[in-house]
Design a protein around this motif. Structure first.
Motif, mmCIF file in Angstrom:
data_model
loop_
_atom_site.group_PDB
_atom_site.id
_atom_site.type_symbol
_atom_site.label_atom_id
_atom_site.label_comp_id
_atom_site.label_asym_id
_atom_site.label_seq_id
_atom_site.Cartn_x
_atom_site.Cartn_y
_atom_site.Cartn_z
ATOM 1 N N ILE A 1 0.870 -1.182 0.000
ATOM 2 C CA ILE A 1 0.000 0.000 0.000
ATOM 3 C C ILE A 1 0.902 1.224 0.000
ATOM 4 O O ILE A 1 1.884 1.277 0.754
ATOM 5 N N TYR A 2 0.586 2.208 -0.827
ATOM 6 C CA TYR A 2 1.419 3.416 -0.849
ATOM 7 C C TYR A 2 0.541 4.663 -0.902
ATOM 8 O O TYR A 2 -0.576 4.639 -1.429
ATOM 9 N N PRO A 3 1.032 5.782 -0.362
ATOM 10 C CA PRO A 3 0.254 7.029 -0.327
ATOM 11 C C PRO A 3 0.596 7.945 -1.497
ATOM 12 O O PRO A 3 1.668 7.836 -2.109
ATOM 13 N N SER A 4 -0.294 8.862 -1.786
ATOM 14 C CA SER A 4 -0.028 9.910 -2.765
ATOM 15 C C SER A 4 0.480 11.148 -2.038
ATOM 16 O O SER A 4 0.513 11.193 -0.803
ATOM 17 N N GLU A 5 0.866 12.145 -2.813
ATOM 18 C CA GLU A 5 1.158 13.452 -2.229
ATOM 19 C C GLU A 5 -0.144 14.059 -1.695
ATOM 20 O O GLU A 5 -1.247 13.660 -2.101
ATOM 21 N N ILE A 6 -0.022 15.027 -0.799
ATOM 22 C CA ILE A 6 -1.194 15.756 -0.319
ATOM 23 C C ILE A 6 -1.731 16.620 -1.455
ATOM 24 O O ILE A 6 -0.962 17.251 -2.197
ATOM 25 N N GLY A 7 -3.049 16.643 -1.621
ATOM 26 C CA GLY A 7 -3.665 17.410 -2.692
ATOM 27 C C GLY A 7 -3.488 18.905 -2.525
ATOM 28 O O GLY A 7 -3.060 19.394 -1.470
ATOM 29 N N SER A 8 -3.833 19.647 -3.569
ATOM 30 C CA SER A 8 -3.684 21.107 -3.546
ATOM 31 C C SER A 8 -4.563 21.763 -2.494
ATOM 32 O O SER A 8 -4.306 22.899 -2.092
ATOM 33 N N ASP A 9 -5.602 21.044 -2.030
ATOM 34 C CA ASP A 9 -6.465 21.599 -0.985
ATOM 35 C C ASP A 9 -5.814 21.510 0.395
ATOM 36 O O ASP A 9 -6.335 22.051 1.367
ATOM 37 N N GLY A 10 -4.689 20.805 0.493
ATOM 38 C CA GLY A 10 -3.973 20.709 1.760
ATOM 39 C C GLY A 10 -4.545 19.718 2.740
ATOM 40 O O GLY A 10 -4.023 19.572 3.856
ATOM 41 N N GLU A 11 -5.599 19.002 2.335
ATOM 42 C CA GLU A 11 -6.257 18.117 3.301
ATOM 43 C C GLU A 11 -6.732 16.802 2.692
ATOM 44 O O GLU A 11 -7.565 16.113 3.293
ATOM 45 N N SER A 12 -6.214 16.417 1.544
ATOM 46 C CA SER A 12 -6.649 15.172 0.932
ATOM 47 C C SER A 12 -5.447 14.417 0.374
ATOM 48 O O SER A 12 -4.436 15.006 -0.011
ATOM 49 N N PHE A 13 -5.571 13.092 0.328
ATOM 50 C CA PHE A 13 -4.567 12.227 -0.278
ATOM 51 C C PHE A 13 -5.211 10.870 -0.491
ATOM 52 O O PHE A 13 -6.342 10.624 -0.055
ATOM 53 N N THR A 14 -4.516 9.968 -1.159
ATOM 54 C CA THR A 14 -5.033 8.619 -1.374
ATOM 55 C C THR A 14 -4.021 7.582 -0.891
ATOM 56 O O THR A 14 -2.819 7.845 -0.811
ATOM 57 N N THR A 15 -4.536 6.409 -0.558
ATOM 58 C CA THR A 15 -3.696 5.234 -0.367
ATOM 59 C C THR A 15 -4.145 4.197 -1.389
ATOM 60 O O THR A 15 -5.344 4.005 -1.598
ATOM 61 N N THR A 16 -3.191 3.548 -2.032
ATOM 62 C CA THR A 16 -3.492 2.590 -3.092
ATOM 63 C C THR A 16 -2.820 1.263 -2.782
ATOM 64 O O THR A 16 -1.622 1.221 -2.471
ATOM 65 N N SER A 17 -3.585 0.194 -2.863
ATOM 66 C CA SER A 17 -3.021 -1.131 -2.606
ATOM 67 C C SER A 17 -2.658 -1.799 -3.920
ATOM 68 O O SER A 17 -3.253 -1.535 -4.972
ATOM 69 N N ILE A 18 -1.658 -2.672 -3.849
ATOM 70 C CA ILE A 18 -1.213 -3.444 -5.004
ATOM 71 C C ILE A 18 -1.816 -4.839 -4.893
ATOM 72 O O ILE A 18 -1.635 -5.522 -3.890
ATOM 73 N N ASP A 19 -2.544 -5.246 -5.918
ATOM 74 C CA ASP A 19 -3.109 -6.588 -5.930
ATOM 75 C C ASP A 19 -1.963 -7.590 -5.940
ATOM 76 O O ASP A 19 -1.179 -7.637 -6.891
ATOM 77 N N PRO A 20 -1.824 -8.398 -4.896
ATOM 78 C CA PRO A 20 -0.687 -9.312 -4.825
ATOM 79 C C PRO A 20 -0.695 -10.396 -5.899
ATOM 80 O O PRO A 20 0.305 -11.053 -6.112
ATOM 81 N N ASN A 21 -1.820 -10.548 -6.560
ATOM 82 C CA ASN A 21 -1.927 -11.597 -7.576
ATOM 83 C C ASN A 21 -1.837 -11.052 -9.003
ATOM 84 O O ASN A 21 -2.096 -11.765 -9.961
ATOM 85 N N SER A 22 -1.473 -9.773 -9.106
ATOM 86 C CA SER A 22 -1.351 -9.159 -10.431
ATOM 87 C C SER A 22 0.070 -8.668 -10.650
ATOM 88 O O SER A 22 0.797 -8.381 -9.702
ATOM 89 N N ASP A 23 0.469 -8.561 -11.915
ATOM 90 C CA ASP A 23 1.761 -7.957 -12.213
ATOM 91 C C ASP A 23 1.748 -6.516 -11.733
ATOM 92 O O ASP A 23 0.748 -5.811 -11.863
ATOM 93 N N LEU A 24 2.870 -6.066 -11.199
ATOM 94 C CA LEU A 24 2.924 -4.749 -10.574
ATOM 95 C C LEU A 24 3.124 -3.630 -11.587
ATOM 96 O O LEU A 24 2.849 -2.482 -11.299
ATOM 97 N N ASN A 25 3.623 -3.915 -12.756
ATOM 98 C CA ASN A 25 3.715 -2.914 -13.805
ATOM 99 C C ASN A 25 3.896 -3.631 -15.143
ATOM 100 O O ASN A 25 4.040 -4.843 -15.203
ATOM 101 N N SER A 26 3.905 -2.869 -16.213
ATOM 102 C CA SER A 26 3.941 -3.484 -17.540
ATOM 103 C C SER A 26 5.237 -4.242 -17.802
ATOM 104 O O SER A 26 5.281 -5.118 -18.657
ATOM 105 N N ASN A 27 6.293 -3.909 -17.073
ATOM 106 C CA ASN A 27 7.565 -4.586 -17.268
ATOM 107 C C ASN A 27 7.781 -5.742 -16.302
ATOM 108 O O ASN A 27 8.778 -6.452 -16.385
#
Length: 320
Positions: free
Chosen positions: A268-294
């Protein structure tokens, strides 16, 4: 000699009978805890700063590759943001909103959790409120919980997937020791419910939890401090993230970004804080999927499932 042997046999049989009885009792108690959906929500487990130069390197410490904010720290159980006061002041309030994700997993049993809280970084004192998503035999349930470590956590109510949670924890202005935890759950159909919890804290506990504030996506543990199979929660957006009435990125705060890393994989990894100064996201990596195209199958992280055992109920806390 025959009598001695007979007495010894009786002692052995008695021991086996008592042991068997204790095992049956122990098993029944444990099963009750499993059925009540009890888990351990722990303090922050810090690993260190993520080496950005290695995160795109297959031979490095971090196997998967994608864009991460600089200065990202790592943890074995948390991902999100930690805030600490820049002055000698202590935190006395925190707020945050998120929408409950529709989690998935190839495991018959998997969990994920989202919460806001005060404390848990410099000590085990932690006051928190959040939601836990649990998959069991293909069925997903969501519980709203609150917890005051080291006390057991408590479930407040069940809510449907897709509900928006607006949570706040704050010290009461009418009392030197009373704190309030409140949340509003707005269901997908527009129906809303609000619940309020009051709890009393001593000055030492208040001082410890006032040293940090958190907005976290977590992988809960079992009674042996082993991480449970983590459900894929996709992307969760946190909004309205304030502490002591100030925005998360306020100059009154020093913020740390936390990525959840296990066995060299960012889960799971976080994003930068949004321009509003009070929002961000956390995104999980599906352990059963390739993590990127390479990536190839070497990059896949297969979760190790840690089944509950008969002695775990001694350490498992109820909730999320």
């Amino acid at each position: 000699m025959k009598n001695i042997f007979g007495k010894f046999s009786m002692i052995v049989l008695s021991f086996l009978f008592i042991s068997g009885s204790l095992f049956i009792t122990h098993t029944n108690l444990f099963q009750k805890n499993v059925n009540n959906n009890q888990y351990v929500f722990s303090k922050f487990s810090h690993k260190g700063q993520l080496d950005i130069s290695q995160r795109n390197n297959k031979t490095g410490n971090i196997k998967n590759s994608f864009s991460l904010p600089s200065n990202t720290q790592t943890s074995s159980n948390w991902s999100g943001y930690i805030s600490k006061p820049t002055s000698n002041a202590i935190y006395t309030s925190i707020s945050g909103n998120w929408t409950i994700p529709n989690v998935s997993s190839n495991n018959n049993y998997a969990v994920a959790a989202q919460w806001i809280g005060l404390g848990g970084v410099s000590s085990s004192d932690l006051l928190q409120m959040g939601t836990m998503e649990e998959i069991k035999d293909g069925q997903t349930t969501v519980e709203v919980f609150w917890e005051k470590l080291p006390d057991a956590s408590q479930n407040i109510m069940s809510v449907p997937i897709g509900s928006t949670i607006s949570a706040k924890i704050y010290k009461s202005s009418n009392s030197n020791s009373e704190w309030t935890l409140t949340f509003t759950a707005t269901y997908p159909n527009g129906t809303a419910q609000t619940k309020t919890i009051n709890t009393t804290l001593n000055s030492s506990y208040e001082n410890e939890i006032g040293k940090s504030a958190e907005w976290i996506s977590e992988d809960p543990s079992n009674g042996y401090s082993k991480l449970l199979p983590l459900a894929n929660m996709g992307t969760v957006k946190y909004q309205g993230t304030t502490v002591n009435g100030n925005l998360l990125n306020s100059s009154t705060n020093t913020v740390e970004l936390i990525a959840l890393v296990s066995n060299g994989n960012i889960l799971i990894y976080p994003s930068e804080i949004g321009s509003d100064g009070e929002s961000f996201t956390t995104t999980s990596i599906d352990p059963n999927s390739d993590l990127n195209s390479n990536a190839n199958s070497d990059f896949r992280h297969q979760f190790r499932e840690f089944p509950m055992t008969n002695s775990m109920h001694n350490r498992i806390r109820s909730r999320f």
